[in-house]
Write a protein that holds these residues in place. Structure first.
Motif, short mmCIF file in Angstrom:
data_model
loop_
_atom_site.label_atom_id
_atom_site.label_comp_id
_atom_site.label_asym_id
_atom_site.label_seq_id
_atom_site.Cartn_x
_atom_site.Cartn_y
_atom_site.Cartn_z
N ARG A 170 0.83 -1.20 0.00
CA ARG A 170 0.00 0.00 0.00
C ARG A 170 0.87 1.25 0.00
O ARG A 170 0.53 2.24 -0.64
CB ARG A 170 -0.93 0.00 1.21
CG ARG A 170 -2.14 -0.90 1.04
CD ARG A 170 -3.17 -0.65 2.12
NE ARG A 170 -2.67 -0.80 3.46
CZ ARG A 170 -2.67 -1.94 4.16
NH1 ARG A 170 -3.16 -3.04 3.63
NH2 ARG A 170 -2.20 -1.98 5.39
N ASP A 220 -9.91 1.91 -1.25
CA ASP A 220 -10.39 0.72 -0.55
C ASP A 220 -10.20 0.88 0.96
O ASP A 220 -9.48 1.75 1.44
CB ASP A 220 -9.73 -0.55 -1.08
CG ASP A 220 -8.24 -0.63 -0.83
OD1 ASP A 220 -7.74 0.05 0.07
OD2 ASP A 220 -7.57 -1.38 -1.56
N HIS A 221 -10.90 0.01 1.70
CA HIS A 221 -10.89 0.08 3.16
C HIS A 221 -9.47 0.01 3.72
O HIS A 221 -9.10 0.81 4.59
CB HIS A 221 -11.74 -1.05 3.75
CG HIS A 221 -13.18 -0.95 3.41
ND1 HIS A 221 -13.76 -1.76 2.46
CD2 HIS A 221 -14.15 -0.13 3.87
CE1 HIS A 221 -15.03 -1.46 2.37
NE2 HIS A 221 -15.30 -0.46 3.20
N THR A 229 -6.58 0.76 2.41
CA THR A 229 -5.81 1.97 2.15
C THR A 229 -6.22 3.10 3.09
O THR A 229 -5.37 3.78 3.66
CB THR A 229 -6.01 2.43 0.69
OG1 THR A 229 -5.54 1.39 -0.18
CG2 THR A 229 -5.25 3.71 0.40
N ILE A 230 -7.52 3.27 3.29
CA ILE A 230 -7.99 4.33 4.18
C ILE A 230 -7.54 4.05 5.61
O ILE A 230 -7.04 4.95 6.29
CB ILE A 230 -9.52 4.48 4.09
CG1 ILE A 230 -9.93 4.93 2.68
CG2 ILE A 230 -10.02 5.47 5.14
CD1 ILE A 230 -11.42 4.91 2.42
N TYR A 231 -7.70 2.83 6.07
CA TYR A 231 -7.26 2.48 7.43
C TYR A 231 -5.77 2.80 7.60
O TYR A 231 -5.36 3.38 8.59
CB TYR A 231 -7.50 1.01 7.73
CG TYR A 231 -8.90 0.69 8.21
CD1 TYR A 231 -9.46 1.35 9.30
CD2 TYR A 231 -9.66 -0.28 7.57
CE1 TYR A 231 -10.73 1.05 9.73
CE2 TYR A 231 -10.94 -0.59 8.01
CZ TYR A 231 -11.47 0.08 9.09
OH TYR A 231 -12.73 -0.22 9.53
N ASP A 252 -4.55 -1.56 9.79
CA ASP A 252 -5.85 -2.08 9.40
C ASP A 252 -6.51 -2.71 10.62
O ASP A 252 -5.88 -3.50 11.32
CB ASP A 252 -5.67 -3.12 8.28
CG ASP A 252 -6.97 -3.45 7.58
OD1 ASP A 252 -8.05 -3.23 8.18
OD2 ASP A 252 -6.91 -3.93 6.45
N THR A 263 -20.47 5.09 -1.27
CA THR A 263 -19.97 3.79 -0.87
C THR A 263 -19.99 2.85 -2.07
O THR A 263 -20.99 2.80 -2.79
CB THR A 263 -20.87 3.18 0.23
OG1 THR A 263 -20.93 4.09 1.32
CG2 THR A 263 -20.33 1.84 0.71
N GLY A 310 -14.88 0.16 -1.09
CA GLY A 310 -14.41 1.29 -0.33
C GLY A 310 -15.30 2.51 -0.53
O GLY A 310 -16.50 2.38 -0.74
N TYR A 311 -14.67 3.70 -0.50
CA TYR A 311 -15.40 4.96 -0.58
C TYR A 311 -14.77 5.87 -1.61
O TYR A 311 -13.57 5.79 -1.87
CB TYR A 311 -15.39 5.66 0.79
CG TYR A 311 -16.10 4.86 1.86
CD1 TYR A 311 -17.46 4.95 2.03
CD2 TYR A 311 -15.38 4.00 2.69
CE1 TYR A 311 -18.11 4.20 2.99
CE2 TYR A 311 -16.02 3.26 3.65
CZ TYR A 311 -17.39 3.36 3.80
OH TYR A 311 -18.03 2.61 4.75
#
Length: 133
Positions: free
Chosen positions: A17, A80-81, A83-85, A92, A122, A127-128
């Protein structure tokens, strides 16, 4: 040394990542000449850690601000989740965590204006993305 396979994979994903982040940085939205990030009627001043939706200033916590800034700088790009975390919390929380969904809910309640299109979308299971139009 003995090691946990899941931990090795988690560390490899984190490293990948970081490489993806460095590569994607060239394609990410660039702050305006005044340092303000703009996406539609959303304006974010990272130096002052302030955000506005139209003429209204939005009061945000540290984590909410960081999440919104990340999404706005990558407007139109699905994050994606994992990456954001990694970018917001530094790790994560795992596949069963609802932490990110909770913070996105906080942002939506603070940002969404009746009659205006929502900013944060969403993509289920992915992800977002922030879309200003």
């Amino acid at each position: 040394k003995p090691f946990e396979v899941d931990e090795v994979f988690a560390r490899l994903r984190a490293l990948l990542r970081r490489v993806d982040k460095a590569v994607a940085a060239g394609g990410a939205a660039i702050d305006g000449p005044d340092g303000v990030v703009r996406a539609g009627d959303l304006h974010i001043d990272p130096g002052a850690r302030r955000a506005w939706r139209g003429p209204r200033e939005v009061e945000l916590t540290r984590t909410e601000f960081d999440l919104l800034h990340l999404l706005a700088r990558n407007e139109g790009i699905v994050l994606d989740h994992a990456t954001i975390y990694d970018r917001i919390w530094g790790y994560d929380f795992g596949p069963n965590s609802k932490n990110l969904a909770v913070y996105v809910g906080y942002l939506r309640r603070k940002l969404d204006v009746p009659g205006a299109p929502p900013l944060i979308h969403t993509l289920r299971g992915v992800g977002y993305v922030l879309r200003a139009s």
